[in-house]
Design a protein around this motif. Structure first.
Motif, PDB file in Angstrom:
ATOM      1  N   ARG A 240       0.863  -1.043   0.061  1.00  0.00           N
ATOM      2  CA  ARG A 240      -0.015   0.075   0.004  1.00  0.00           C
ATOM      3  C   ARG A 240       0.890   1.174   0.180  1.00  0.00           C
ATOM      4  NH1 ARG A 240      -4.380  -2.162   4.711  1.00  0.00           N
ATOM      5  NH2 ARG A 240      -5.723  -3.196   2.837  1.00  0.00           N
ATOM      6  N   GLU A 241       1.921   1.241   0.792  1.00  0.00           N
ATOM      7  CA  GLU A 241       2.696   2.361   1.046  1.00  0.00           C
ATOM      8  C   GLU A 241       3.632   2.544  -0.097  1.00  0.00           C
ATOM      9  OE1 GLU A 241       2.451   2.790   5.653  1.00  0.00           O
ATOM     10  OE2 GLU A 241       4.331   2.352   4.734  1.00  0.00           O
ATOM     11  N   THR A 242       4.050   1.449  -0.866  1.00  0.00           N
ATOM     12  CA  THR A 242       5.287   1.853  -1.755  1.00  0.00           C
ATOM     13  C   THR A 242       4.920   1.305  -3.401  1.00  0.00           C
ATOM     14  OG1 THR A 242       6.464  -0.352  -1.549  1.00  0.00           O
ATOM     15  CG2 THR A 242       7.095   1.524  -0.111  1.00  0.00           C
ATOM     16  N   GLY A 243       3.766   0.597  -3.301  1.00  0.00           N
ATOM     17  CA  GLY A 243       3.208   0.272  -4.879  1.00  0.00           C
ATOM     18  C   GLY A 243       4.088  -0.744  -5.545  1.00  0.00           C
ATOM     19  N   ALA A 244       5.129  -1.296  -4.883  1.00  0.00           N
ATOM     20  CA  ALA A 244       5.913  -2.119  -5.986  1.00  0.00           C
ATOM     21  C   ALA A 244       6.787  -3.002  -4.669  1.00  0.00           C
ATOM     22  CB  ALA A 244       6.755  -1.420  -6.866  1.00  0.00           C
ATOM     23  N   ILE A 245       6.854  -4.365  -5.068  1.00  0.00           N
ATOM     24  CA  ILE A 245       7.834  -5.288  -4.254  1.00  0.00           C
ATOM     25  C   ILE A 245       8.759  -6.183  -4.928  1.00  0.00           C
ATOM     26  CG2 ILE A 245       7.709  -7.156  -2.638  1.00  0.00           C
ATOM     27  CD1 ILE A 245       4.986  -5.885  -1.448  1.00  0.00           C
ATOM     28  N   ILE A 246       9.816  -6.091  -4.383  1.00  0.00           N
ATOM     29  CA  ILE A 246      10.809  -7.185  -5.001  1.00  0.00           C
ATOM     30  C   ILE A 246      10.934  -8.188  -3.724  1.00  0.00           C
ATOM     31  CG2 ILE A 246      13.226  -7.565  -5.673  1.00  0.00           C
ATOM     32  CD1 ILE A 246      13.194  -5.078  -7.146  1.00  0.00           C
ATOM     33  N   THR A 247      10.771  -9.369  -4.262  1.00  0.00           N
ATOM     34  CA  THR A 247      11.437 -10.535  -3.379  1.00  0.00           C
ATOM     35  C   THR A 247      12.675 -10.882  -3.667  1.00  0.00           C
ATOM     36  OG1 THR A 247      10.371 -12.296  -4.405  1.00  0.00           O
ATOM     37  CG2 THR A 247       8.989 -11.073  -2.492  1.00  0.00           C
ATOM     38  N   ILE A 248      13.521 -11.332  -2.732  1.00  0.00           N
ATOM     39  CA  ILE A 248      15.063 -11.908  -3.126  1.00  0.00           C
ATOM     40  C   ILE A 248      15.330 -12.955  -2.144  1.00  0.00           C
ATOM     41  CG2 ILE A 248      17.502 -10.910  -2.989  1.00  0.00           C
ATOM     42  CD1 ILE A 248      16.349  -8.246  -3.054  1.00  0.00           C
ATOM     43  N   GLU A 249      15.531 -14.050  -2.544  1.00  0.00           N
ATOM     44  CA  GLU A 249      16.066 -15.221  -1.930  1.00  0.00           C
ATOM     45  C   GLU A 249      16.879 -16.160  -2.653  1.00  0.00           C
ATOM     46  OE1 GLU A 249      12.341 -17.714  -1.827  1.00  0.00           O
ATOM     47  OE2 GLU A 249      11.656 -16.631  -3.451  1.00  0.00           O
ATOM     48  N   ASP A 250      17.602 -16.941  -1.928  1.00  0.00           N
ATOM     49  CA  ASP A 250      18.712 -17.903  -2.337  1.00  0.00           C
ATOM     50  C   ASP A 250      17.867 -19.300  -2.533  1.00  0.00           C
ATOM     51  OD1 ASP A 250      20.910 -19.523  -3.089  1.00  0.00           O
ATOM     52  OD2 ASP A 250      22.014 -18.975  -1.233  1.00  0.00           O
ATOM     53  N   HIS A 251      16.905 -19.319  -3.319  1.00  0.00           N
ATOM     54  CA  HIS A 251      15.729 -20.539  -3.346  1.00  0.00           C
ATOM     55  C   HIS A 251      15.323 -20.279  -4.719  1.00  0.00           C
ATOM     56  CE1 HIS A 251      12.297 -22.478  -2.233  1.00  0.00           C
ATOM     57  NE2 HIS A 251      12.817 -23.228  -1.424  1.00  0.00           N
ATOM     58  N   THR A 252      14.488 -21.440  -5.215  1.00  0.00           N
ATOM     59  CA  THR A 252      13.600 -21.414  -6.347  1.00  0.00           C
ATOM     60  C   THR A 252      12.650 -20.102  -6.211  1.00  0.00           C
ATOM     61  OG1 THR A 252      12.256 -22.323  -7.839  1.00  0.00           O
ATOM     62  CG2 THR A 252      12.472 -23.322  -5.709  1.00  0.00           C
ATOM     63  N   ILE A 253      12.232 -19.499  -7.262  1.00  0.00           N
ATOM     64  CA  ILE A 253      10.976 -18.494  -6.979  1.00  0.00           C
ATOM     65  C   ILE A 253      10.014 -19.287  -6.877  1.00  0.00           C
ATOM     66  CG2 ILE A 253      12.304 -16.805  -7.990  1.00  0.00           C
ATOM     67  CD1 ILE A 253      10.489 -17.494 -10.514  1.00  0.00           C
ATOM     68  N   LEU A 254       9.706 -20.484  -7.288  1.00  0.00           N
ATOM     69  CA  LEU A 254       8.777 -21.556  -7.208  1.00  0.00           C
ATOM     70  C   LEU A 254       8.393 -21.845  -5.626  1.00  0.00           C
ATOM     71  CD1 LEU A 254       9.301 -23.443 -10.379  1.00  0.00           C
ATOM     72  CD2 LEU A 254       7.883 -21.116 -10.113  1.00  0.00           C
ATOM     73  N   GLY A 255       7.321 -21.525  -4.973  1.00  0.00           N
ATOM     74  CA  GLY A 255       7.049 -21.710  -3.655  1.00  0.00           C
ATOM     75  C   GLY A 255       7.895 -21.469  -2.358  1.00  0.00           C
ATOM     76  N   GLY A 256       8.832 -20.732  -2.533  1.00  0.00           N
ATOM     77  CA  GLY A 256       9.390 -19.920  -1.489  1.00  0.00           C
ATOM     78  C   GLY A 256       8.958 -18.494  -0.751  1.00  0.00           C
ATOM     79  N   LEU A 257       9.662 -17.835  -0.735  1.00  0.00           N
ATOM     80  CA  LEU A 257       9.351 -16.605  -0.135  1.00  0.00           C
ATOM     81  C   LEU A 257       8.702 -15.448  -1.032  1.00  0.00           C
ATOM     82  CD1 LEU A 257       9.801 -14.013   2.051  1.00  0.00           C
ATOM     83  CD2 LEU A 257      11.831 -13.444   0.862  1.00  0.00           C
ATOM     84  N   GLY A 258       9.290 -15.845  -2.479  1.00  0.00           N
ATOM     85  CA  GLY A 258       8.375 -14.727  -3.458  1.00  0.00           C
ATOM     86  C   GLY A 258       7.165 -15.439  -3.716  1.00  0.00           C
ATOM     87  N   SER A 259       6.679 -16.672  -3.543  1.00  0.00           N
ATOM     88  CA  SER A 259       5.534 -17.183  -3.611  1.00  0.00           C
ATOM     89  C   SER A 259       4.635 -16.739  -2.756  1.00  0.00           C
ATOM     90  CB  SER A 259       5.551 -18.650  -4.051  1.00  0.00           C
ATOM     91  OG  SER A 259       5.872 -19.114  -5.073  1.00  0.00           O
ATOM     92  N   ALA A 260       5.332 -16.875  -1.338  1.00  0.00           N
ATOM     93  CA  ALA A 260       4.425 -16.404  -0.155  1.00  0.00           C
ATOM     94  C   ALA A 260       4.192 -14.956  -0.227  1.00  0.00           C
ATOM     95  CB  ALA A 260       5.377 -16.951   1.020  1.00  0.00           C
TER      96      ALA A 260
END
Length: 317
Positions: A240-260
Motif C-alpha cells: 500500500r505504501e510503496t506500490g511495488a515489491i521485489i522479493t530476494i531469496e537464495d531459493h527457487t522462486i517457485l514456492g518460497g518467499l517470493g511465492s508467499a
C-alpha cells in the motif's frame, strides 16, 4: 575484530553454550559436519544420538524422542532434511505436531563447491507446504545466535534454514532480538518500492538500496526472517505504501518467499511484484558469487531489477 561466521556455525556454537545451562533438550545427528553440533555428544553423551548417514531414520528417531516428551534438535544438510526425509518430516513430525526442530544447513547456491545435487533450493517450498510447520532463516550470525535462544523455547515443528559460508554481520548483538513472525525494517529510504529478503542475500539488498538512493530511487528493505507464518501485515503495508515489491531469496522462486509474498499481495493489495531467485532450474556447481551473478542475485542485478520495477510502477500511474 569479531570473527565472521556462517549462520550455521553461529547457531551451533550458541546452542552448545545454551546446553551447558539448559538441560531440557537433546540433539540428533547424522554422520555429517553441519553446524558444530557433531561435537555435542563429546560434552553431553547422554543427550546426543547419532544415526549415521540415514536421514529417514534420523527424523523418525527424533520424532520418537519427541513423542516421549523430549525437546529435540536434529541437524543435517537442508537437501537431505527436506527431500530424503520428506515423508518422515511430514508424517512423523508435522502430523502429530511434535516438538522437533530441524536444522537444515548448507542451503541454497552456497554449496556450489559440493556439487549441484547438494544445493537445497527447494527446501522452503517443501517445508512451508506442511501444516503445523514454522520456517525461519536468519540473515547473519547475530540473528542466528538470537534464533538459537528462541528455538529452545519454541514448541512444535520448526525448520531452521542455515548457510554454509561466512557472512558479514548486519546486526549488532545489543540491539537485536528475534521475533517470531515479524519482518524487520532494515532500510527505510522512502516509498518508491520495497525489497523483501530472507537469509544471506540481505546484505546484497541493502547495498542495492544504497545504490538506488544515489540514483534518486528510494527503497525500503525488509528482513523476512520468518517465512511461515509470513508477516502478512508488513507485506500489505509495504504494498500500500510503496506500490511495488521485489522479493530476494537464495531459493527457487517457485514456492518460497517470493511465492508467499506474491500470494499475499494478490489476495489483499495487488501491486507489481518481481521475484529474484532461481528460475525453474537445478542448482549448479561453481563459485557461489559467480552463481549469484548468473542467476541475477548479485547486488548489481538486484539494483537493475529494482530500477526496472520502479519504472514499471510509474507506468501504471
Amino acid at each position: 575484530m569479531a570473527q565472521v561466521l556462517a549462520t550455521r556455525m553461529a547457531f551451533g556454537q550458541e546452542l552448545l553454550e545454551i546446553a551447558r545451562e539448559n538441560q531440557n533438550f537433546v540433539v540428533c545427528n547424522a554422520d555429517t559436519k553441519t553446524c558444530g553440533l557433531e561435537k555435542f555428544g563429546k560434552e553431553f553423551p547422554e543427550r546426543e544420538f547419532s544415526f549415521g548417514i540415514a536421514e529417514q531414520n534420523l527424523v523418525a528417531g527424533a520424532a520418537g524422542l519427541a513423542a516421549c516428551g523430549n525437546k529435540v534438535f536434529l541437524a543435517t544438510f537442508a537437501v537431505f532434511a527436506s527431500m530424503r526425509a520428506c515423508e518422515q518430516v511430514r508424517t512423523f513430525v508435522c502430523y502429530p505436531r511434535l516438538n522437533v526442530t530441524i536444522i537444515g544447513t548448507h542451503a541454497g547456491l552456497q554449496v556450489g563447491g559440493d556439487g549441484a545435487t547438494h544445493a537445497a533450493i527447494e527446501d522452503i517450498a517443501i517445508m512451508r507446504s506442511f501444516p503445523n510447520m514454522t520456517v525461519v532463516q536468519p540473515a547473519d550470525a547475530v540473528a542466528a545466535r538470537a534464533l538459537a535462544h528462541a528455538a529452545v523455547d519454541f514448541n512444535g515443528p520448526l525448520y531452521i534454514r542455515l548457510h554454509r559460508n561466512p557472512v558479514a554481520d548486519l546486526y549488532s548483538p545489543p540491539n537485536y532480538r528475534f521475533e517470531w513472525g515479524k519482518a524487520r525494517m532494515v532500510v527505510d529510504n522512502g516509498a518508491d518500492l520495497t525489497m523483501i529478503v530472507s537469509g544471506i542475500l540481505l546484505k546484497k539488498a541493502v547495498d542495492a538500496a544504497d545504490a538506488l538512493e544515489k540514483e534518486g530511487i528510494h527503497a525500503r528493505v525488509l528482513d523476512m526472517a520468518t517465512i511461515k507464518p509470513l508477516d502478512e501485515e508488513a507485506v500489505i503495508r509495504s504494498a500500500r505504501e510503496t506500490g511495488a515489491i521485489i522479493t530476494i531469496e537464495d531459493h527457487t522462486i517457485l514456492g518460497g518467499l517470493g511465492s508467499a509474498v506474491a500470494e499475499t499481495v494478490a489476495e489483499h493489495c495487488p501491486v507489481p511484484v518481481r521475484r529474484i531467485g532461481i528460475r525453474d532450474r537445478f542448482g549448479e556447481s561453481g563459485d557461489p558469487e559467480l552463481l549469484y551473478r548468473a542467476h541475477g542475485m548479485d547486488t548489481a542485478s538486484i539494483t537493475a531489477a529494482a530500477r526496472e520495477l520502479a519504472a514499471r510502477k510509474n507506468s501504471y500511474r
